[in-house]
Design an enzyme around this catalytic site. Sequence first.
Site, PDB file in Angstrom:
ATOM      1  N   CYS A 168       9.867  24.230 -11.929  1.00 19.22           N
ATOM      2  CA  CYS A 168      10.348  24.341 -13.165  1.00 19.22           C
ATOM      3  C   CYS A 168       9.275  24.264 -14.094  1.00 19.22           C
ATOM      4  O   CYS A 168       9.564  24.421 -15.390  1.00 19.22           O
ATOM      5  CB  CYS A 168      11.308  23.267 -13.315  1.00 19.22           C
ATOM      6  SG  CYS A 168      10.528  21.584 -13.792  1.00 19.22           S
TER       7      CYS A 168
ATOM      8  N   CYS B 164       4.814  21.273 -12.296  1.00 20.15           N
ATOM      9  CA  CYS B 164       5.732  21.422 -10.984  1.00 20.15           C
ATOM     10  C   CYS B 164       5.987  22.974 -10.781  1.00 20.15           C
ATOM     11  O   CYS B 164       6.163  23.721 -11.689  1.00 20.15           O
ATOM     12  CB  CYS B 164       7.244  20.998 -11.569  1.00 20.15           C
ATOM     13  SG  CYS B 164       8.567  21.434 -10.627  1.00 20.15           S
TER      14      CYS B 164
ATOM     15  N   CYS C 212       8.598  15.834  -9.286  1.00 21.19           N
ATOM     16  CA  CYS C 212       8.916  16.195 -10.783  1.00 21.19           C
ATOM     17  C   CYS C 212      10.158  15.277 -11.548  1.00 21.19           C
ATOM     18  O   CYS C 212      11.155  15.539 -10.814  1.00 21.19           O
ATOM     19  CB  CYS C 212       9.212  17.826 -10.921  1.00 21.19           C
ATOM     20  SG  CYS C 212       9.677  18.271 -12.661  1.00 21.19           S
TER      21      CYS C 212
ATOM     22  N   ALA D 270     -10.009 -11.516   2.834  1.00 23.19           N
ATOM     23  CA  ALA D 270     -11.392 -11.637   2.496  1.00 23.19           C
ATOM     24  C   ALA D 270     -11.771 -12.873   1.831  1.00 23.19           C
ATOM     25  O   ALA D 270     -12.767 -13.783   2.190  1.00 23.19           O
ATOM     26  CB  ALA D 270     -12.177 -10.553   2.055  1.00 23.19           C
ATOM     27  N   GLU D 271     -10.906 -13.238   0.702  1.00 20.34           N
ATOM     28  CA  GLU D 271     -11.207 -14.335   0.032  1.00 20.34           C
ATOM     29  C   GLU D 271     -10.082 -15.407  -0.061  1.00 20.34           C
ATOM     30  O   GLU D 271      -8.743 -14.869   0.317  1.00 20.34           O
ATOM     31  CB  GLU D 271     -11.195 -13.782  -1.522  1.00 20.34           C
ATOM     32  CG  GLU D 271     -12.244 -12.687  -1.811  1.00 20.34           C
ATOM     33  CD  GLU D 271     -11.972 -12.018  -3.116  1.00 20.34           C
ATOM     34  OE1 GLU D 271     -12.767 -12.200  -3.995  1.00 20.34           O
ATOM     35  OE2 GLU D 271     -10.797 -11.497  -3.655  1.00 20.34           O
TER      36      GLU D 271
ATOM     37  N   SER E   8      -4.133 -10.053  -2.497  1.00 26.08           N
ATOM     38  CA  SER E   8      -4.360 -11.101  -3.634  1.00 26.08           C
ATOM     39  C   SER E   8      -3.305 -11.986  -3.952  1.00 26.08           C
ATOM     40  O   SER E   8      -3.124 -13.048  -4.653  1.00 26.08           O
ATOM     41  CB  SER E   8      -5.145 -10.855  -4.727  1.00 26.08           C
ATOM     42  OG  SER E   8      -4.163  -9.764  -5.695  1.00 26.08           O
TER      43      SER E   8
ATOM     44  N   ASN F 137       0.770  -1.229   0.102  1.00 25.01           N
ATOM     45  CA  ASN F 137       0.018  -0.072   0.097  1.00 25.01           C
ATOM     46  C   ASN F 137       0.723   1.189  -0.077  1.00 25.01           C
ATOM     47  O   ASN F 137       1.887   1.161   0.670  1.00 25.01           O
ATOM     48  CB  ASN F 137      -0.843  -0.054   1.150  1.00 25.01           C
ATOM     49  CG  ASN F 137      -1.729  -1.260   1.220  1.00 25.01           C
ATOM     50  OD1 ASN F 137      -2.079  -1.969   0.282  1.00 25.01           O
ATOM     51  ND2 ASN F 137      -2.510  -1.416   2.414  1.00 25.01           N
TER      52      ASN F 137
ATOM     53  N   HIS G 258       5.948  -0.568  -2.749  1.00 23.28           N
ATOM     54  CA  HIS G 258       5.287   0.384  -3.948  1.00 23.28           C
ATOM     55  C   HIS G 258       5.303   1.704  -3.800  1.00 23.28           C
ATOM     56  O   HIS G 258       4.546   2.467  -4.443  1.00 23.28           O
ATOM     57  CB  HIS G 258       3.814  -0.205  -4.215  1.00 23.28           C
ATOM     58  CG  HIS G 258       4.093  -1.705  -4.785  1.00 23.28           C
ATOM     59  ND1 HIS G 258       2.805  -2.389  -4.925  1.00 23.28           N
ATOM     60  CD2 HIS G 258       4.946  -2.446  -5.254  1.00 23.28           C
ATOM     61  CE1 HIS G 258       3.055  -3.511  -5.249  1.00 23.28           C
ATOM     62  NE2 HIS G 258       4.431  -3.844  -5.493  1.00 23.28           N
TER      63      HIS G 258
HETATM   64  P1  OAD Z   1      -5.860  -6.649  -4.485  1.00 19.41           P
HETATM   65  O1  OAD Z   1      -6.843  -5.608  -4.740  1.00 19.41           O
HETATM   66  O2  OAD Z   1      -5.400  -7.200  -5.439  1.00 19.41           O
HETATM   67  O3  OAD Z   1      -6.375  -7.455  -3.354  1.00 19.41           O
HETATM   68  C1  OAD Z   1      -6.918  -7.286  -2.242  1.00 19.41           C
HETATM   69  C2  OAD Z   1      -7.426  -8.425  -1.345  1.00 19.41           C
HETATM   70  O4  OAD Z   1      -7.762  -8.099  -0.276  1.00 19.41           O
HETATM   71  C3  OAD Z   1      -8.389  -9.427  -2.132  1.00 19.41           C
HETATM   72  O5  OAD Z   1      -7.975 -10.694  -2.160  1.00 19.41           O
HETATM   73  C4  OAD Z   1      -9.759  -9.013  -1.294  1.00 19.41           C
HETATM   74  O6  OAD Z   1     -10.354 -10.169  -1.119  1.00 19.41           O
HETATM   75  C5  OAD Z   1      -8.910  -8.611   0.140  1.00 19.41           C
HETATM   76  N1  OAD Z   1     -10.022  -8.043   0.755  1.00 19.41           N
HETATM   77  C6  OAD Z   1     -10.829  -6.935   0.593  1.00 19.41           C
HETATM   78  N2  OAD Z   1     -11.314  -6.257   1.622  1.00 19.41           N
HETATM   79  C7  OAD Z   1     -10.769  -6.846   2.772  1.00 19.41           C
HETATM   80  C8  OAD Z   1     -10.771  -6.779   4.110  1.00 19.41           C
HETATM   81  N3  OAD Z   1     -11.584  -5.901   4.583  1.00 19.41           N
HETATM   82  N4  OAD Z   1     -10.030  -7.334   4.784  1.00 19.41           N
HETATM   83  C9  OAD Z   1      -9.083  -8.412   4.483  1.00 19.41           C
HETATM   84  N5  OAD Z   1      -8.928  -8.635   2.962  1.00 19.41           N
HETATM   85  C10 OAD Z   1      -9.689  -8.047   2.292  1.00 19.41           C
HETATM   86  O7  OAD Z   1      -4.685  -5.809  -3.778  1.00 19.41           O
HETATM   87  P2  OAD Z   1      -2.945  -6.124  -3.715  1.00 19.41           P
HETATM   88  O8  OAD Z   1      -2.939  -7.499  -3.508  1.00 19.41           O
HETATM   89  O9  OAD Z   1      -2.600  -5.170  -2.423  1.00 19.41           O
HETATM   90  O10 OAD Z   1       0.395  -2.345  -7.391  1.00 19.41           O
HETATM   91  O11 OAD Z   1      -2.652  -5.544  -4.962  1.00 19.41           O
HETATM   92  C11 OAD Z   1      -1.375  -5.628  -5.001  1.00 19.41           C
HETATM   93  C12 OAD Z   1      -0.804  -4.428  -6.067  1.00 19.41           C
HETATM   94  O12 OAD Z   1      -1.470  -4.549  -7.338  1.00 19.41           O
HETATM   95  C13 OAD Z   1      -1.071  -3.229  -5.579  1.00 19.41           C
HETATM   96  O13 OAD Z   1       0.140  -2.790  -4.754  1.00 19.41           O
HETATM   97  C14 OAD Z   1      -1.100  -2.262  -6.788  1.00 19.41           C
HETATM   98  C15 OAD Z   1      -1.927  -3.213  -7.759  1.00 19.41           C
HETATM   99  O14 OAD Z   1      -1.984  -2.938  -9.027  1.00 19.41           O
HETATM  100  C16 OAD Z   1       0.673  -1.326  -8.148  1.00 19.41           C
HETATM  101  O15 OAD Z   1       0.130  -0.201  -8.018  1.00 19.41           O
HETATM  102  C17 OAD Z   1       2.346  -1.465  -8.516  1.00 19.41           C
END
Ligand code: OAD
Length: 247
Positions: free
Chosen positions: A152, A149, A125, A217-218, A192, A100, A117
């Site tokens: 600049c 910016c 900038c 959650a999943e 995920s 996050n 990330h």
């Molecule tokens: P995702 O959106 O891929 O996954 C979030 C996970 O959280 C899912 O499996 C949901 O089931 C779960 N979830 C939702 N609500 C929840 C809750 N209240 N408690 C527990 N779990 C919950 O997010 P990330 O895995 O963080 O990258 O995604 C990884 C990266 O993909 C991000 O950092 C971002 C994105 O593209 C970049 O921007 C580089």
Amino acid sequence: MTVERAAELLSAAHSGLAMTGAGVSAESGIPTFRGEGGIWTRYDPVKVASIDAFLEDPAAYWRVSRERGGIALAARPNPGHYALASLEAAGLLVAIATQNTDGLHQDSGCRNVIELHGSSRTVRCLDCGAREARSDVQARLEVEMPPRCKACGGIFLKPTVVLFGEPMPLPAVQEAFALARAADVMLVVGTSLVVHPAADIPLAAVRSGARLIVVNAEPTSFDSLAEVVIHGRSGEVLPEIVSRLDA
Ligand code: OAD
């Protein structure tokens, strides 16, 4: 039962490591990327969140980023963030590695947050390197698109987050992998686990002998590797775990 087992494992941890993703901030009102209501169900990440797309059309990037940025700036930590901070304060986690960029772990009092990330709270900038608070740029978006910016006048003002096609910050990645290899307990929350190399961090921990706890959650593809899997909301499950820690 699983909550008790998670509390038992964490109570005995000497070098616990947490890794979090968007799910941990969902209960703070910040939409996740995938799954129900996920922003990648509305937008193609390659079109709106890649470095190539940003360089081609920074205004298009900012039009999408404006919405999420506004929500993230107004968000406050939820009980899941505070529970992780209390696990760290109790010495049961040495760090929280997070995908996050919202800064909510720091706001909840976590001291050792590894931002894999980057951070969306600062904007840089790409022409002159000047930095500004995201909140200042956010305020300008109503009248200036793309934002320029202040130093600049350039139009390539980019939040200090990792976009697709950009390398991850090497020191953060190295630290997270080193802590994963040394971890006795790995707690994975709200992700995920489909984006690499972040998803390889819990794998490195398990391969080095860590006990894995997954709170999501999943179901995730890592559930079969975990000693404890809890499918639920982190803002509810994590405080329950903390309330059951050995005194
Ligand atoms: P995702 O959106 O891929 O996954 C979030 C996970 O959280 C899912 O499996 C949901 O089931 C779960 N979830 C939702 N609500 C929840 C809750 N209240 N408690 C527990 N779990 C919950 O997010 P990330 O895995 O963080 O990258 O995604 C990884 C990266 O993909 C991000 O950092 C971002 C994105 O593209 C970049 O921007 C580089």
